[in-house]
Write a protein that holds these residues in place. Structure first.
Motif, short mmCIF file in Angstrom:
data_model
loop_
_atom_site.label_atom_id
_atom_site.label_comp_id
_atom_site.label_asym_id
_atom_site.label_seq_id
_atom_site.Cartn_x
_atom_site.Cartn_y
_atom_site.Cartn_z
N ARG A 1 -43.39 -46.56 -57.34
CA ARG A 1 -41.95 -46.82 -57.33
C ARG A 1 -41.28 -45.71 -58.13
O ARG A 1 -40.85 -45.91 -59.26
N ALA B 1 -36.31 -45.34 -67.91
CA ALA B 1 -37.62 -44.76 -67.69
C ALA B 1 -38.66 -45.77 -67.30
O ALA B 1 -39.15 -46.53 -68.12
N CYS B 2 -39.01 -45.76 -66.05
CA CYS B 2 -40.09 -46.63 -65.58
C CYS B 2 -41.40 -46.23 -66.24
O CYS B 2 -42.13 -47.06 -66.74
N LYS C 1 -39.08 -43.21 -60.03
CA LYS C 1 -37.72 -43.23 -60.57
C LYS C 1 -37.54 -41.98 -61.40
O LYS C 1 -38.50 -41.44 -61.93
N ARG D 1 -47.25 -49.36 -62.00
CA ARG D 1 -46.37 -49.63 -60.87
C ARG D 1 -45.40 -48.49 -60.59
O ARG D 1 -44.94 -48.32 -59.49
N CYS D 2 -45.09 -47.73 -61.64
CA CYS D 2 -44.13 -46.64 -61.43
C CYS D 2 -44.67 -45.57 -60.49
O CYS D 2 -43.91 -44.82 -59.92
N LYS E 1 -42.04 -44.98 -68.92
CA LYS E 1 -42.14 -45.11 -70.36
C LYS E 1 -42.19 -46.56 -70.81
O LYS E 1 -42.06 -46.86 -71.98
N ILE E 2 -42.32 -47.46 -69.87
CA ILE E 2 -42.42 -48.87 -70.23
C ILE E 2 -43.89 -49.25 -70.23
O ILE E 2 -44.57 -49.14 -69.22
N GLY E 3 -44.36 -49.69 -71.36
CA GLY E 3 -45.77 -50.01 -71.47
C GLY E 3 -46.15 -51.28 -70.72
O GLY E 3 -45.30 -52.10 -70.39
N GLY E 4 -47.41 -51.40 -70.44
CA GLY E 4 -47.92 -52.63 -69.85
C GLY E 4 -47.48 -52.89 -68.44
O GLY E 4 -47.43 -54.04 -67.99
N GLN E 5 -47.19 -51.85 -67.69
CA GLN E 5 -46.69 -52.08 -66.35
C GLN E 5 -47.74 -51.81 -65.28
O GLN E 5 -47.47 -51.91 -64.09
#
Lengths: 245, 150
Positions: B146, B132-133, B148, B142-143, B135-139
């Protein structure tokens, strides 16, 4: 590396001098991202390694040698995290483990695995577990060894926004989540439980030996651990219908 | 659907629970659940058991007449064959048939189990989207650029 250290901090340990350690070499792929819609895992041409690739990484894994080399398209946590999930899904097989799309919580000395796809309520349920130890709200490890099953946390999280505990406990129950107007627990016999579990096993390879191993571990889990369909509404009352909770 | 000698695909992993088989085919990561009659046929698909013998076992185990069982078994074996779960070798080694012969006797119906036509239910397995893009914190979002599956 600082990003990785920060992200996985609760799960970092000093190197241990045991044969179970993996060595992973990380580099940056000069070509940037590639147009791959999904994860691809396949045996290398010479058959000695597994090749894994996604749009933002490519890797070679030697399962027997416990070594991997990954090239990231960008030196970021997303690509590294994706690689680690794929790598864990493969590396765990050797120790009788599966990476499962499930929240996991330890309460009264036993672990409960709450299995479900995105939107099934894993994070909601994890948030309701005050007084219990959340191992993960997204991906958990169920591991079978010596006829007993154990549940482990992972450094992978969902909407909870952070990792659970780096711990493990005997796996007391596998619960397949279904949101409903009231709490109810329905026992599942092994064939139904197996049919419910396998779609939630995180796995990408299409190879007979590895797929067969996943099947054997999953079958062993549902034969060893009581399995249930847990219908629940978002309040902590669901614990009252769970066994030994 | 040719008569002959059905043979399980050796790539398939399977187990039987209470007389019902669960199969996984690695080629397409699909799980197949068979009912009791289907499991009887699947378990007999060893490449040495002719379809006629399978039919006899089916009629001996379940309360079904041979004509009905023959039609159902043909369709079932064809369904498994279409899914790549078994192959059927031609019946050139010995007489083989789907119809009753003088040597086939109907067992006592009272001893036979209720009949449900052999059936297979198939579904894709394995979670391949839990990367999970979003669901990744601190990104930093960007998702959004991009996409996914999650």
């Amino acid at each position: 590396m600082d990003v990785a250290r920060a992200r996985y901090a609760p799960f970092l340990h000093e190197p241990l001098a045991c044969s179970g350690d993996w060595r992973v070499d990380i580099g940056v792929h000069a070509g940037g991202t590639r147009p791959l819609p999904d994860v691809i895992v396949r045996r290398s041409a010479d058959g000695t390694a597994l090749e894994a690739a996604r749009h933002d990484f490519s890797a070679s894994l030697d399962l027997a040698g416990r070594a991997a080399r990954v090239e990231l398209a960008e030196p970021d946590d997303i690509a590294l995290d994706a690689f680690l999930r794929v790598a864990w899904s493969l590396a765990l097989l050797d120790v009788g483990g599966l990476l499962i799309h499930a929240a996991s919580v330890v309460r009264a000395g036993g672990a409960y695995l709450f299995v479900g796809r995105s939107g099934s309520g894993k994070t909601t349920l994890a948030r309701l577990c005050t007084g219990a130890t959340v191992l993960s709200d997204e991906l958990s490890i169920a591991r079978l060894g010596d006829g007993a099953a154990r549940c482990h946390g992972t450094p992978f999280w969902g909407d909870l926004g952070g990792p659970g505990a780096d711990g493990s406990a005997p796996l007391r129950a596998i619960c397949f989540l279904e949101q409903a107007p009231r709490h109810a627990l329905e026992p599942l016999a092994p064939p139904k439980a197996l049919s419910a579990l396998l779609p939630n096993v995180v796995f990408f390879a299409r190879e007979r030996g590895l797929t067969g191993r996943v099947f054997e571990i999953a079958a062993g889990l549902v034969e060893t651990v009581p399995c249930f369909r847990l219908r629940f509404t978002p309040d902590a009352g669901f614990w009252e219908v769970l066994p030994d909770a | 659907m040719p008569d002959g000698y059905p043979l399980q695909n050796p790539r398939v992993a399977w187990r039987v629970y209470d007389g019902e088989a669960v199969l996984v085919c690695p080629d397409d990561s699909t799980l197949h659940a068979l009912n009791a009659a289907g499991t009887l046929i699947w378990s007999s698909a060893d490449g040495a058991t002719p379809t006629a013998a399978m039919l006899a076992r089916l009629c001996a185990t379940f309360d079904v007449d041979r004509t009905t069982a023959a039609v159902d078994a043909r369709e079932f074996i064809e369904a498994l064959r279409a899914r790549g779960l078994l192959t059927v070798a031609p019946a050139d080694r010995s007489p083989d048939r789907w119809t009753a012969t003088a040597g086939d006797t109907a067992p006592d119906a009272l001893l036979r189990r209720p009949y449900e036509p052999p059936a297979v239910v198939s579904e894709e397995i394995f979670e391949t989207t839990a990367l999970a893009c979003g669901k990744i914190g601190g990104q930093g979002g960007r998702c959004n650029t991009r996409p996914k599956r999650s």
